[in-house]
Design a protein around this motif. Sequence first.
Motif, mmCIF file in Angstrom:
data_model
loop_
_atom_site.group_PDB
_atom_site.id
_atom_site.type_symbol
_atom_site.label_atom_id
_atom_site.label_comp_id
_atom_site.label_asym_id
_atom_site.label_seq_id
_atom_site.Cartn_x
_atom_site.Cartn_y
_atom_site.Cartn_z
ATOM 1 N N ARG A 81 27.075 -13.919 47.839
ATOM 2 C CA ARG A 81 26.234 -12.846 48.377
ATOM 3 C C ARG A 81 26.384 -11.572 47.548
ATOM 4 O O ARG A 81 25.412 -10.865 47.293
ATOM 5 N N ASN A 137 17.517 1.949 57.692
ATOM 6 C CA ASN A 137 18.931 1.833 57.329
ATOM 7 C C ASN A 137 19.262 1.149 56.023
ATOM 8 O O ASN A 137 20.400 1.193 55.579
ATOM 9 N N GLU A 138 18.314 0.488 55.394
ATOM 10 C CA GLU A 138 18.691 -0.266 54.203
ATOM 11 C C GLU A 138 18.778 0.654 52.989
ATOM 12 O O GLU A 138 17.855 1.402 52.709
ATOM 13 N N LEU A 142 28.696 -0.145 46.044
ATOM 14 C CA LEU A 142 29.733 -0.082 47.070
ATOM 15 C C LEU A 142 29.467 -1.027 48.239
ATOM 16 O O LEU A 142 30.370 -1.326 49.011
ATOM 17 N N ASN A 143 28.250 -1.458 48.378
ATOM 18 C CA ASN A 143 27.929 -2.245 49.582
ATOM 19 C C ASN A 143 27.208 -3.551 49.264
ATOM 20 O O ASN A 143 26.135 -3.813 49.801
ATOM 21 N N GLY A 191 27.081 -6.424 50.390
ATOM 22 C CA GLY A 191 27.240 -7.420 51.451
ATOM 23 C C GLY A 191 26.457 -6.987 52.673
ATOM 24 O O GLY A 191 26.058 -5.828 52.789
ATOM 25 N N PHE A 192 26.273 -7.924 53.603
ATOM 26 C CA PHE A 192 25.433 -7.656 54.770
ATOM 27 C C PHE A 192 26.106 -6.767 55.816
ATOM 28 O O PHE A 192 25.459 -6.347 56.763
ATOM 29 N N LEU A 193 27.399 -6.484 55.666
ATOM 30 C CA LEU A 193 28.022 -5.603 56.649
ATOM 31 C C LEU A 193 27.585 -4.156 56.404
ATOM 32 O O LEU A 193 27.372 -3.397 57.347
ATOM 33 N N ASP A 194 27.464 -3.787 55.138
ATOM 34 C CA ASP A 194 27.110 -2.401 54.828
ATOM 35 C C ASP A 194 25.733 -2.236 54.198
ATOM 36 O O ASP A 194 25.264 -1.119 54.032
ATOM 37 N N TYR A 195 25.099 -3.346 53.810
ATOM 38 C CA TYR A 195 23.684 -3.277 53.482
ATOM 39 C C TYR A 195 22.987 -3.732 54.757
ATOM 40 O O TYR A 195 22.987 -4.910 55.087
ATOM 41 N N ARG A 196 22.417 -2.765 55.476
ATOM 42 C CA ARG A 196 22.124 -3.007 56.884
ATOM 43 C C ARG A 196 20.712 -3.494 57.138
ATOM 44 O O ARG A 196 19.828 -2.699 57.459
ATOM 45 N N VAL A 197 20.516 -4.801 57.031
ATOM 46 C CA VAL A 197 19.228 -5.362 57.459
ATOM 47 C C VAL A 197 19.223 -5.374 58.988
ATOM 48 O O VAL A 197 20.275 -5.434 59.607
ATOM 49 N N PRO A 198 18.050 -5.308 59.589
ATOM 50 C CA PRO A 198 18.013 -5.264 61.055
ATOM 51 C C PRO A 198 18.623 -6.520 61.684
ATOM 52 O O PRO A 198 18.436 -7.625 61.191
ATOM 53 N N VAL A 199 19.355 -6.317 62.777
ATOM 54 C CA VAL A 199 19.865 -7.438 63.567
ATOM 55 C C VAL A 199 19.038 -7.509 64.855
ATOM 56 O O VAL A 199 18.323 -6.558 65.200
#
Lengths: 163, 758, 289
Positions: B294, B663-664, B675-676, B678-686
Amino acid sequence: MKQHICTHINGEATEFLCDAADTLLQVLRDNLRLTGTKEGCGTGDCGACSVMLNDRLVCSCLVLAVEAQHSQIETVEGLANGDSLHPLQQAFLDHAALQCGICTPGLLVAAKALLDHNPSPSESEVRFWIAGNLCRCTGYDKIVRAILAAADNMRTTHDGAQS
Amino acid sequence: MSRSPNGSWRSVGTRPVRPDGIDKVTGRAVFSADFNLPDALQGAVLRSPFAHARILRMDTARALALPGVKAIITASDLPEITEDQALINGQPPDFRDMSANILARTKVLYEGHALAAVAAVDAKTAEQALALIDVEYEVLPHVIDVQQAMAPDAPVLHDSLITQGITPAPSRPSNIASRHEQVHGDVEQGFAQADIILTEEFTTQPVHQGYIEPHACMARVASDGQTDIWCSSQGQFMVRAYCARLLDMPLSRIRVTPLEIGGGFGGKTTVYLEPLAVLLARRSGRPVKIQMSRADVFRATGPASGSYISMKIGALNDGTLVAAQGILCYQAGAFPGSPVRLGCMTAFAPYDIANVKMIGYDVVVNRPKSAAYRAPGAPMASFAAESLIDMLAQRLGMDPLELRIRNAARDGTRTAYGPRFKEIGYLQTLQAAQAHPHYSAPLGQHQGRGVASGFWFNMGGQSSAALTLNEDGTVMVTTANPDIGGSRASMALMAAEVLEIDVDRVRPEIADTSSIAYSDLTGGSRVTFAVGMAVTQAATELVASLQQRAATLWDIPVDQIDWREGCAVASIDGKQEILSLSSLAAQAGKTGGPIAAHVSINAQGAGPGFGTHICDVEVDPDTGRVTVLRYTAIQDVGTAVHPSYVEGQLQGGAVQGIGWALNEAYQYDDNGAQLNPGFLDYRVPVASDLPMIDTVLVEVPNPRHPFGVRGVGEVPIIPPLGAVANAVSRATGTRHVDLPMSPPVVLRAIQRAARRRR
Amino acid sequence: MQYQAPTDLADVAALLASADGKGRVMAGGTDLLARFAAGMPKPDVLVDIKHIAELMDIEQASDGSFTVGAAVCGAAISEHAALCSAWPGVTEAMDLIGSVQIQGRASLGGNLCNASPAADAVPALIAAGAICRILGSQGERQVSVADIICSPGKTCLDSDEFVVSLYLPPRPPRSADAYLRLIPRSEMDIAVAGAAVNLTLDSADVVVAATIALGAVSPVPLLVPRAADVILGSKLEADVMTRFKSVVSASCRPINDKRGTIDYRNHVAGVLAARAALIAGKRAAREGL
Ligand SMILES: Cc1cc2nc3c(=O)[nH]c(=O)nc-3n(C[C@H](O)[C@H](O)[C@H](O)COP(=O)(O)OP(=O)(O)OC[C@H]3O[C@@H](n4cnc5c(N)ncnc54)[C@H](O)[C@@H]3O)c2cc1C
Ligand code: FES
Ligand code: FES
């Protein structure tokens, strides 16, 4: 040195050899060729690798394969009963709750865990429960509807069977 | 093929379960990383830790000596592509750049840029080998931001990059790859006429396509050079063409088998790993599998361009738009090729404006090369334009839908980029929005409602389809376009419609590059339209052959034979005779052999698409956090062949746009390292971020398609940026011009506005 | 890396001691395995503590205190009705961690010993006055949660020590706690700022005891007695809360990083602490009825 692990996967006694550092996800996919469980991130963020481990929903990428010793694992491959689909699988098909389908196995396993734990969830409960399962294609709408419909359907069948 | 008396089709417009559905809910479907060969090696890619550096020396000897390592490749193993070989027919992509992107030659241009690849007996050994490759770098100053990259003293990425589109040509290289100008009417005169002129600057961040399936592939090369590739992509023929070009191989030497694709959104319209896997397989003599992590996906693929946009509109007091002007600067990433031209073309396309001037700059920066993302280039430009329209509505005290209706492009409107619109449904989407209960629902405190529209061209293009009749009367529909969102179902429905049989008698399949003729890739919202047209024509040809076969059997002229309900029908000696598809199939041997039709076309006449979205938000005034409360996506979809999957496109696109708006964003440290990743800090909608996404399918049939189909996949990502921003702006009483509207950004704007009011 | 899964408490300390600083305890592994995946070096010996009864148990004593095994997963904590009703703030903080999948594994001990400044459960545990039972090859000691984390990623535990359980003391009537955090999404984010408030009211709803702890606004989770002083003796009236907010904000020592800016964190910590105090106040008042 490889470790010898005896476990149960989808109800069947299964043995495998692995390194201590291998994740359960790696072993499921690479050693056992159970590739229904997907890897979207490998770090617990996407839920594509969701499985049940001793009745708890977990990310198999954050479980060591050695931890599976003498445990019960359920994967998407175990959802259907022979050629009859689980009501959730049927609901996902009927509601077009998948587009590309890569998130689907993880979502189905997560949704089953939800309905086992709460047979009549609200929309909001569904949304928070599956917040750890990313889907980039659907916007979640049809997934949420499918889960609610499956819950409904399972309740009716269940009630019907009881009466 | 005919509509029923009530105007509906028998198959088109129904919602059967998709043919590949069972495989995808049981875990059986084979996606790219699921494909294995027994003797395959594992590949791994060495990536640059620096954003910008010269490669002084690279030594692979220690890595090669590691037991279990079977092959290592670097850029020197790729054929050199000279400048005059870079383009085919003068069209992008630039293969010289693509080659330097898949393996850096003299410089690394972003953190994550590939430098070398290893094949080894297992993943662990391959990873260990990477660490043993010695690379000496000379770290260079880097630039991440588009405006900084345009400054005269910015670090220059490419010494030979001279801005195109400026006369006289600049004498020095810069990061501005090209300047694009689009003029319609006379903006100066337009603005002189205007009663109101509004000007604003906007910024948007690069965003990743965010498909959940990381890139992966397998390659196998026989000793005679015959090459097999298994991968998921948006086009197996694209993979074949790009690999052939990058590796200097004839197309006939390569077969690409498409695996199921776990999302693409434009991001899988190029190659990263496949040529490396082929080279490694060739060198090692064993199949080679490579998968991205990822973090690799975030560091080295996609994203959509970030942008800086300065825009101005002029209007009369009655709301008539008389002029629009924009300067659009798009980040291309490390190599030229942002979709800025498309931004210029689409921004004001929904409106009939006499005077429009757009200037676009394509700018390179030390980030991964940008890739297509759903309606490439349009969402950011539309965000700027739709924000200005909303500001104008507020200024005039006018309803924002009324204002749009007043200025809406209609049939016959000449677009700012050239052609005239024919048979479009934009106005209908605005009217549907006005009539929708969402639009008149009450709002509470700290809540706001935004609307915005969007336009996309939609594409046609080269497409192939083969229909074969099986001996039992069932039908195979073979096409060459990966199914990302249910297109197999649509192909089956269209074939069933023409053949007048039940859709479950039709089985759609997606073929490898050796089993069917060329098709353009899955993109541009083209598959249901263009490939659907090929399927429809092939089905029509199949019916013609079936009538011919019936004519042979009955020994009557073919023009006396009708095709109805999946049967050849004729009146012979006053008696109605029928030959079913099954009996025609069973007797094919007697009437000339197997029955099949293969159609290859270059489909023209894709109908443009328009959408209008309504978004309600609530803003927490103390934290700046935005919650989307209600969302409705309305779109002219031509004809919805499988309405569920059409709705799905609207919903998925809307949510990607909401992520873009809220947020993305990529974050970089001072050294240009992400710095980000990954999906924890690259914030796609949940799921819990969102409400249901309501859809309204407006159906204004495209007259140039047999079933009236228009592309639908890309439009829905365009309006959300403006719709969300307009909603947040109305909820907070202050205009938001920078995306993403993350909580700190929104709070700062709220606080600034409060100070201004005091 | 060697994997060990002892079933006896004493074996853990022995294994850690014999690994000579190269051993590591694993509870749920949600921090540890994610870091391995990101390339962090692996220990020589990994000691899985989930097979030890004491670490997997939740016990309520007759005095109302709770002892929670350090490796009990979040889901099991949420399922424990008595614990949730006695310590709504601690349990809601734990419940906020990650997804349902993460909850199936993540533990209080892991959240604490990972020593992240942004850990959600830690401020709540600190506000609750929780005490760790720590075991090592040299014996056992009790340390208040507030004293465990020394700096980001570092605890005061020796390399052969581990946390066995967390003790939540008995509490007076009309006590309650609450925890709030700010994240950009609604789930699956690490806190930009977090605030825990634990308080006790008297029969007239006056705050007679209060502890405030903050997360993600300083290198280690922060106790803010100055802020507690503001609400002590009050009924959480609006003007008190305004003062409270600004004292909280002024006590923060955050950094700019990928998750938030200094200004934003200062501001939001105040907002969250005030909201959490009001929630805790409401809960405490309800409790005493
Ligand atoms: C997707 C995702 C989302 C997350 N979201 C959040 C969030 O919202 N909020 C949050 O606070 N955290 C979050 N985390 C981090 C993590 O889940 C929590 O910190 C969790 O509580 C860790 O518990 P664990 O049992 O999994 O710890 P482990 O990974 O097992 O251990 C963490 C660390 O603590 C040490 N350790 C564990 N138990 C003990 C013990 N008993 N004694 C001594 N040392 C010990 C380990 O050696 C290791 O260094 C998230 C993680 C992921 C992957
Ligand atoms: S692969 Fe395990 S959570 Fe993404
Ligand atoms: S259907 Fe593609 S990610 Fe969910």
